[in-house]
Enzyme design. Structure first.
Site, mmCIF file in Angstrom:
data_model
loop_
_atom_site.group_PDB
_atom_site.id
_atom_site.type_symbol
_atom_site.label_atom_id
_atom_site.label_comp_id
_atom_site.label_asym_id
_atom_site.label_seq_id
_atom_site.Cartn_x
_atom_site.Cartn_y
_atom_site.Cartn_z
ATOM 1 N N ARG A 46 -1.691 -27.474 27.169
ATOM 2 C CA ARG A 46 -2.990 -28.112 27.455
ATOM 3 C C ARG A 46 -2.781 -29.595 27.750
ATOM 4 O O ARG A 46 -3.389 -30.157 28.664
ATOM 5 C CB ARG A 46 -3.957 -27.921 26.263
ATOM 6 C CG ARG A 46 -4.391 -26.466 26.063
ATOM 7 C CD ARG A 46 -5.537 -26.342 25.056
ATOM 8 N NE ARG A 46 -5.154 -26.624 23.688
ATOM 9 C CZ ARG A 46 -4.764 -25.706 22.793
ATOM 10 N NH1 ARG A 46 -4.724 -24.431 23.130
ATOM 11 N NH2 ARG A 46 -4.443 -26.052 21.564
ATOM 12 N N LYS A 136 -20.699 -36.300 25.003
ATOM 13 C CA LYS A 136 -21.421 -35.154 25.584
ATOM 14 C C LYS A 136 -21.801 -34.155 24.495
ATOM 15 O O LYS A 136 -21.033 -33.947 23.550
ATOM 16 C CB LYS A 136 -20.525 -34.455 26.607
ATOM 17 C CG LYS A 136 -21.158 -33.202 27.204
ATOM 18 C CD LYS A 136 -20.205 -32.451 28.116
ATOM 19 C CE LYS A 136 -19.977 -31.063 27.571
ATOM 20 N NZ LYS A 136 -19.216 -30.198 28.484
ATOM 21 N N GLU A 177 -27.058 -32.796 27.704
ATOM 22 C CA GLU A 177 -26.812 -31.646 28.589
ATOM 23 C C GLU A 177 -27.533 -30.385 28.125
ATOM 24 O O GLU A 177 -27.019 -29.635 27.290
ATOM 25 C CB GLU A 177 -25.296 -31.352 28.677
ATOM 26 C CG GLU A 177 -25.010 -30.179 29.605
ATOM 27 C CD GLU A 177 -23.521 -29.847 29.759
ATOM 28 O OE1 GLU A 177 -22.686 -30.476 29.090
ATOM 29 O OE2 GLU A 177 -23.214 -28.948 30.553
ATOM 30 N N LYS A 219 -27.415 -34.429 31.989
ATOM 31 C CA LYS A 219 -26.529 -33.504 32.709
ATOM 32 C C LYS A 219 -27.201 -32.142 32.787
ATOM 33 O O LYS A 219 -27.064 -31.317 31.877
ATOM 34 C CB LYS A 219 -25.185 -33.412 31.965
ATOM 35 C CG LYS A 219 -24.209 -32.401 32.558
ATOM 36 C CD LYS A 219 -22.793 -32.684 32.085
ATOM 37 C CE LYS A 219 -21.845 -31.575 32.461
ATOM 38 N NZ LYS A 219 -20.446 -31.932 32.264
HETATM 39 P P1 13P Z 1 -18.902 -26.932 34.757
HETATM 40 O O1 13P Z 1 -19.052 -27.943 35.860
HETATM 41 O O2 13P Z 1 -17.678 -26.077 34.882
HETATM 42 O O3 13P Z 1 -20.167 -26.181 34.516
HETATM 43 O O4 13P Z 1 -18.598 -27.759 33.433
HETATM 44 C C1 13P Z 1 -19.346 -28.862 33.173
HETATM 45 C C2 13P Z 1 -19.488 -28.969 31.730
HETATM 46 O O5 13P Z 1 -19.014 -29.907 31.149
HETATM 47 C C3 13P Z 1 -20.220 -27.925 31.014
HETATM 48 O O6 13P Z 1 -20.506 -28.369 29.731
#
Ligand code: 13P
Length: 337
Positions: A46, A136, A177, A219
């Site tokens: 990773r 996030k 988000e 987001k």
């Molecule tokens: P994706 O753009 O693959 O949806 O991932 C964005 C993300 O951080 C989801 O939490």
């Protein structure tokens, strides 16, 4: 709350021509993605995959910040520098995923509540000291029979606002988000309605809890028909419905909206963003990207073949395409150049 610092960070994360790289897959998700391309998953693989991306030449022209996972923010580049320091030295903000995942919502089968508020203040303090300047938290909303419930909307909105408030107290810009998933047979109108209800509830909670909106980013998903819905809508319609939904529910003093890609193809995600930024109206917020898969899926496949430079080129290409979509300057012919 240091509102000046938060506003500066938030506006730089959505600076002209730049967007965010979401490289914060949890260990479980990243391991599945590695195994799917034939690489055995470990902290070392990773680390190697991500350090290779963060070494790509010139990506900082297109990428303002990178969201990291707890394991990654503690890892090093091949030259021994801590990853957050290496990002910062390029003018790229290190970010951190601070939720601990979507868990089953009690009494609501098939629905999720994102957890991680306990101890969040202390974790944010530590991440800030390691160089993180934004965070996030992802809420997951599924559309289906009787879903989402009011309980799912209200608990997730409440948790998002509490998270945002704690982050801001600790100097981290919160990326809020609420992801309405693409999986399902629902049409685009249903996606619009559900997205409206989670956005409405989230901003109401943010107001109650004193979140400083000019120091936060949203987001969201785009407005798209479910991936098993027979009636898909055009790219133009996706762009229009998405902007309409955001205009109805997002405060004008939010500096930026950074979309997730959510399983769209690379080119669809870019094309949708490009169309939104090509509209003749002036949006009150920057419209940008915080893509994971739409920036990295092909870069990972190439890396798995042992081609480090090839993987960096794929990542740079997608970053450049999305950077062009920030100003409506992308077109599909550029994909093959
Ligand atoms: P994706 O753009 O693959 O949806 O991932 C964005 C993300 O951080 C989801 O939490």
């Amino acid at each position: 709350m240091d509102t000046q610092l938060l506003e500066k960070t938030a506006s730089e994360l959505v600076a002209a021509g730049k967007g965010i790289l979401a490289a914060d897959e949890s260990n479980g998700t990243m391991s599945n993605r590695l195994e799917a391309v034939g690489v055995s998953a470990s902290p070392e693989t990773r680390n190697a995959y991500r350090a290779n991306l963060f070494s790509a030449n010139g990506y900082e022209k297109f990428i303002s910040g990178v969201i990291l996972f707890d394991e990654t923010i503690r890892q090093k580049m091949p030259d021994g520098r801590p990853i957050p320091d290496a990002l910062t030295s390029l003018g790229v903000y290190p970010g951190i995923k601070v939720d601990i995942g979507a868990k089953n919502l009690a009494n609501h089968e098939g629905e999720k509540i994102t957890e991680g508020l306990d101890g969040l203040r202390e974790r944010c303090e530590e991440y800030f000291s390691m160089g993180a300047r934004f965070a996030k938290w992802r809420a997951v909303i599924e559309i289906g029979d009787e879903k989402p419930s009011d309980a799912c909307i209200s608990t997730n909105a409440h948790a998002l606002a509490r998270y945002a408030s704690i982050c801001q107290e600790q100097g981290l810009v919160p990326i809020i988000e609420p992801e309405v998933l693409m999986a399902g047979i629902h049409d685009a109108e249903t996606c619009y309605e559900v997205t409206s209800s989670i956005l409405q509830a989230t901003f109401e909670q943010c107001q109650i809890q004193g979140v400083h909106i000019p120091g936060a980013l949203l987001k969201p998903n785009m407005i798209i028909a479910g991936n098993s819905c027979p009636e898909q809508i055009s790219r133009e319609k996706v762009a229009q419905m998405t902007v309409d939904c955001l205009t109805e529910h997002v405060p004008n003093d939010l500096p930026g909206i950074v979309f997730l890609s959510g399983g769209q193809s690379d080119e669809d995600a870019t094309a949708h963003l490009n169309l939104m930024n090509s509209m003749t109206i002036n949006h009150p917020w920057q419209l940008s990207y915080s893509f994971g898969r739409a920036l990295l899926a092909n870069a990972l496949k190439t890396w798995a073949t042992g081609d480090n430079e090839g993987s960096q080129s794929v990542f740079l290409h997608r970053s450049k395409m999305n950077s062009l979509a920030r100003t409506g300057d992308w077109n599909s012919e550029l994909e093959n150049k």
